[in-house]
Motif scaffolding. Structure first.
Motif, PDB file in Angstrom:
ATOM      1  N   ASP A  74      -7.035   6.628 -10.183  1.00 49.48           N
ATOM      2  CA  ASP A  74      -6.379   5.496  -9.531  1.00 49.48           C
ATOM      3  C   ASP A  74      -5.084   5.103 -10.223  1.00 49.48           C
ATOM      4  OD1 ASP A  74      -5.610   3.404  -7.969  1.00 49.48           O
ATOM      5  OD2 ASP A  74      -7.475   2.294  -8.133  1.00 49.48           O
ATOM      6  N   PHE A  75      -4.046   5.832  -9.901  1.00 52.97           N
ATOM      7  CA  PHE A  75      -2.734   5.608 -10.498  1.00 52.97           C
ATOM      8  C   PHE A  75      -1.809   4.814  -9.575  1.00 52.97           C
ATOM      9  CE2 PHE A  75      -4.569   8.839 -13.032  1.00 52.97           C
ATOM     10  CZ  PHE A  75      -3.995   8.702 -14.282  1.00 52.97           C
ATOM     11  N   GLY A  76      -2.388   4.032  -8.665  1.00 53.07           N
ATOM     12  CA  GLY A  76      -1.590   3.256  -7.720  1.00 53.07           C
ATOM     13  C   GLY A  76      -0.772   2.157  -8.368  1.00 53.07           C
ATOM     14  N   LYS A  79       0.840  -1.205   0.000  1.00 56.41           N
ATOM     15  CA  LYS A  79       0.000   0.000   0.000  1.00 56.41           C
ATOM     16  C   LYS A  79       0.867   1.244   0.000  1.00 56.41           C
ATOM     17  CE  LYS A  79      -4.074  -1.741  -0.070  1.00 56.41           C
ATOM     18  NZ  LYS A  79      -4.831  -1.665  -1.298  1.00 56.41           N
ATOM     19  N   SER A  80       1.970   1.219   0.723  1.00 53.95           N
ATOM     20  CA  SER A  80       2.886   2.345   0.750  1.00 53.95           C
ATOM     21  C   SER A  80       3.504   2.565  -0.630  1.00 53.95           C
ATOM     22  CB  SER A  80       3.982   2.095   1.791  1.00 53.95           C
ATOM     23  OG  SER A  80       4.878   3.164   1.817  1.00 53.95           O
ATOM     24  N   LYS A  81       3.869   1.480  -1.302  1.00 58.31           N
ATOM     25  CA  LYS A  81       4.434   1.584  -2.656  1.00 58.31           C
ATOM     26  C   LYS A  81       3.414   2.178  -3.615  1.00 58.31           C
ATOM     27  CE  LYS A  81       7.821  -2.118  -2.419  1.00 58.31           C
ATOM     28  NZ  LYS A  81       8.187  -3.461  -2.876  1.00 58.31           N
ATOM     29  N   GLU A  82       2.145   1.704  -3.529  1.00 58.68           N
ATOM     30  CA  GLU A  82       1.087   2.243  -4.390  1.00 58.68           C
ATOM     31  C   GLU A  82       0.890   3.731  -4.123  1.00 58.68           C
ATOM     32  OE1 GLU A  82      -2.636   0.143  -4.463  1.00 58.68           O
ATOM     33  OE2 GLU A  82      -1.628  -1.795  -4.625  1.00 58.68           O
ATOM     34  N   PHE A  83       0.921   4.121  -2.848  1.00 62.02           N
ATOM     35  CA  PHE A  83       0.751   5.523  -2.468  1.00 62.02           C
ATOM     36  C   PHE A  83       1.825   6.386  -3.122  1.00 62.02           C
ATOM     37  CE2 PHE A  83       1.986   9.061   0.272  1.00 62.02           C
ATOM     38  CZ  PHE A  83       0.780   9.713   0.446  1.00 62.02           C
ATOM     39  N   PHE A  84       3.080   5.992  -2.965  1.00 64.02           N
ATOM     40  CA  PHE A  84       4.174   6.804  -3.510  1.00 64.02           C
ATOM     41  C   PHE A  84       4.203   6.767  -5.033  1.00 64.02           C
ATOM     42  CE2 PHE A  84       5.729   6.437   0.876  1.00 64.02           C
ATOM     43  CZ  PHE A  84       5.857   7.784   1.137  1.00 64.02           C
ATOM     44  N   ALA A  85       3.808   5.628  -5.632  1.00 66.79           N
ATOM     45  CA  ALA A  85       3.734   5.557  -7.100  1.00 66.79           C
ATOM     46  C   ALA A  85       2.691   6.541  -7.606  1.00 66.79           C
ATOM     47  CB  ALA A  85       3.381   4.139  -7.546  1.00 66.79           C
ATOM     48  N   CYS A 141       1.860  14.161  -9.400  1.00 65.30           N
ATOM     49  CA  CYS A 141       2.572  15.437  -9.258  1.00 65.30           C
ATOM     50  C   CYS A 141       3.066  15.935 -10.612  1.00 65.30           C
ATOM     51  CB  CYS A 141       3.751  15.300  -8.300  1.00 65.30           C
ATOM     52  SG  CYS A 141       3.268  15.239  -6.575  1.00 65.30           S
ATOM     53  N   LYS A 142       3.215  15.032 -11.562  1.00 69.10           N
ATOM     54  CA  LYS A 142       3.760  15.382 -12.879  1.00 69.10           C
ATOM     55  C   LYS A 142       2.715  15.423 -13.982  1.00 69.10           C
ATOM     56  CE  LYS A 142       8.120  13.173 -11.738  1.00 69.10           C
ATOM     57  NZ  LYS A 142       8.989  12.036 -12.001  1.00 69.10           N
ATOM     58  N   VAL A 143       1.560  14.827 -13.757  1.00 72.98           N
ATOM     59  CA  VAL A 143       0.543  14.689 -14.804  1.00 72.98           C
ATOM     60  C   VAL A 143      -0.605  15.654 -14.539  1.00 72.98           C
ATOM     61  CG1 VAL A 143      -1.111  13.091 -15.828  1.00 72.98           C
ATOM     62  CG2 VAL A 143       1.165  12.283 -15.226  1.00 72.98           C
ATOM     63  N   HIS A 144      -0.859  16.529 -15.501  1.00 76.72           N
ATOM     64  CA  HIS A 144      -1.951  17.496 -15.365  1.00 76.72           C
ATOM     65  C   HIS A 144      -2.708  17.562 -16.678  1.00 76.72           C
ATOM     66  CE1 HIS A 144      -0.120  18.767 -11.626  1.00 76.72           C
ATOM     67  NE2 HIS A 144       1.029  18.790 -12.276  1.00 76.72           N
ATOM     68  N   HIS A 145      -3.947  17.080 -16.660  1.00 75.32           N
ATOM     69  CA  HIS A 145      -4.776  17.067 -17.860  1.00 75.32           C
ATOM     70  C   HIS A 145      -6.231  17.118 -17.422  1.00 75.32           C
ATOM     71  CE1 HIS A 145      -6.701  15.418 -21.513  1.00 75.32           C
ATOM     72  NE2 HIS A 145      -5.661  15.947 -22.137  1.00 75.32           N
ATOM     73  N   ILE A 146      -7.074  17.719 -18.213  1.00 77.69           N
ATOM     74  CA  ILE A 146      -8.486  17.860 -17.859  1.00 77.69           C
ATOM     75  C   ILE A 146      -9.183  16.506 -17.704  1.00 77.69           C
ATOM     76  CG2 ILE A 146      -9.322  18.062 -20.235  1.00 77.69           C
ATOM     77  CD1 ILE A 146     -11.251  20.268 -19.098  1.00 77.69           C
ATOM     78  N   ASN A 147      -8.659  15.459 -18.352  1.00 80.47           N
ATOM     79  CA  ASN A 147      -9.279  14.136 -18.277  1.00 80.47           C
ATOM     80  C   ASN A 147      -8.517  13.169 -17.375  1.00 80.47           C
ATOM     81  OD1 ASN A 147      -9.919  14.907 -21.562  1.00 80.47           O
ATOM     82  ND2 ASN A 147     -11.574  14.634 -20.109  1.00 80.47           N
ATOM     83  N   VAL A 148      -7.703  13.724 -16.479  1.00 82.04           N
ATOM     84  CA  VAL A 148      -7.010  12.933 -15.462  1.00 82.04           C
ATOM     85  C   VAL A 148      -7.337  13.586 -14.120  1.00 82.04           C
ATOM     86  CG1 VAL A 148      -4.755  12.220 -14.565  1.00 82.04           C
ATOM     87  CG2 VAL A 148      -5.153  12.243 -17.038  1.00 82.04           C
ATOM     88  N   LEU A 159      -4.098  10.585   0.074  1.00 79.18           N
ATOM     89  CA  LEU A 159      -4.016  11.419  -1.116  1.00 79.18           C
ATOM     90  C   LEU A 159      -5.306  12.215  -1.176  1.00 79.18           C
ATOM     91  CD1 LEU A 159      -2.635   8.857  -3.718  1.00 79.18           C
ATOM     92  CD2 LEU A 159      -1.395  10.754  -2.684  1.00 79.18           C
ATOM     93  N   VAL A 160      -5.212  13.500  -1.465  1.00 78.61           N
ATOM     94  CA  VAL A 160      -6.392  14.354  -1.541  1.00 78.61           C
ATOM     95  C   VAL A 160      -6.578  14.763  -2.999  1.00 78.61           C
ATOM     96  CG1 VAL A 160      -7.484  16.470  -0.725  1.00 78.61           C
ATOM     97  CG2 VAL A 160      -5.912  15.209   0.781  1.00 78.61           C
TER      98      VAL A 160
END
Length: 196
Positions: free
Chosen positions: A112-114, A4-10, A16-23, A38-39
């Protein structure tokens, strides 16, 4: 806890790097004693799965064909962005209707990018993630055989999402001949296509 910690940090590193209207947009994160949070932005209408499978039981109206095509287009744009328009190539590895969220206007956002995997781009090589993860019904047969995921695996999973949007059925459906067995929606669609 470790996985779970690995999924959180992944997920944190990707969003933090991906910014798109459909993400789905990451607003922040926090950690407590034994908890990581994660908020995200608030996406009012929940998941696509809730709108496709027994929507009336979940307080939703069935989706119109116009809404379904817009949702498919939005999700495709979000997936295309993480595959082709970021500095690094990301393989989501868990595209499914419960990971596509709908905002107040029923516009789709990939979430859900875990399980996402950052893979380096090479000249002619496809982006390759070497660990098989994901949800049954959305995994392409060749990924299961070869034990690896690529951007093509995400495209296959998106094809399953499209089949769900069209048919209203789940990715895994009960076998009519054997009640305790399930079949993939894609194998059902392909079998029915041969009959036409």
């Amino acid at each position: 806890k470790d996985s779970k910690s690995k999924e959180f940090f992944a997920e944190l590193k990707v969003l933090c790097k991906v910014h798109h209207i459909n993400v789905v947009e990451l607003i922040g994160y926090a950690s407590g004693e034994d908890h990581l949070y994660l908020v995200y932005e608030y996406v009012q209408n929940g998941s696509l799965s809730e709108h496709l499978h027994d929507p009336l039981l979940k307080g939703h109206q069935p989706l119109s064909w116009t809404a379904r095509t817009q949702i498919a287009t939005d999700a495709a744009r979000g997936i295309e962005y993480i595959h082709d328009h970021t500095k690094a190539c990301y393989v989501h590895r868990d595209i499914k209707t419960s990971n596509i969220l709908l905002d107040e206007g029923l516009r789709a956002k990939v979430a859900d990018f875990g399980l996402v995997k950052l893979v380096e781009r090479s000249d002619e090589q496809d982006c390759l993630a070497t660990r098989l993860v994901g949800t049954p019904g959305y995994l392409p047969p060749e990924s299961v055989r070869e034990l690896h995921m690529t951007t093509k695996s995400d495209v296959y999973a998106f094809g399953v999402v499209l089949a769900e949007l069209i048919t209203g059925l789940r990715a895994l459906v009960r076998d009519n001949k054997e009640a305790n067995k399930t079949k993939s929606l894609i194998s059902t669609v392909r079998a029915n296509d041969k009959c036409l």
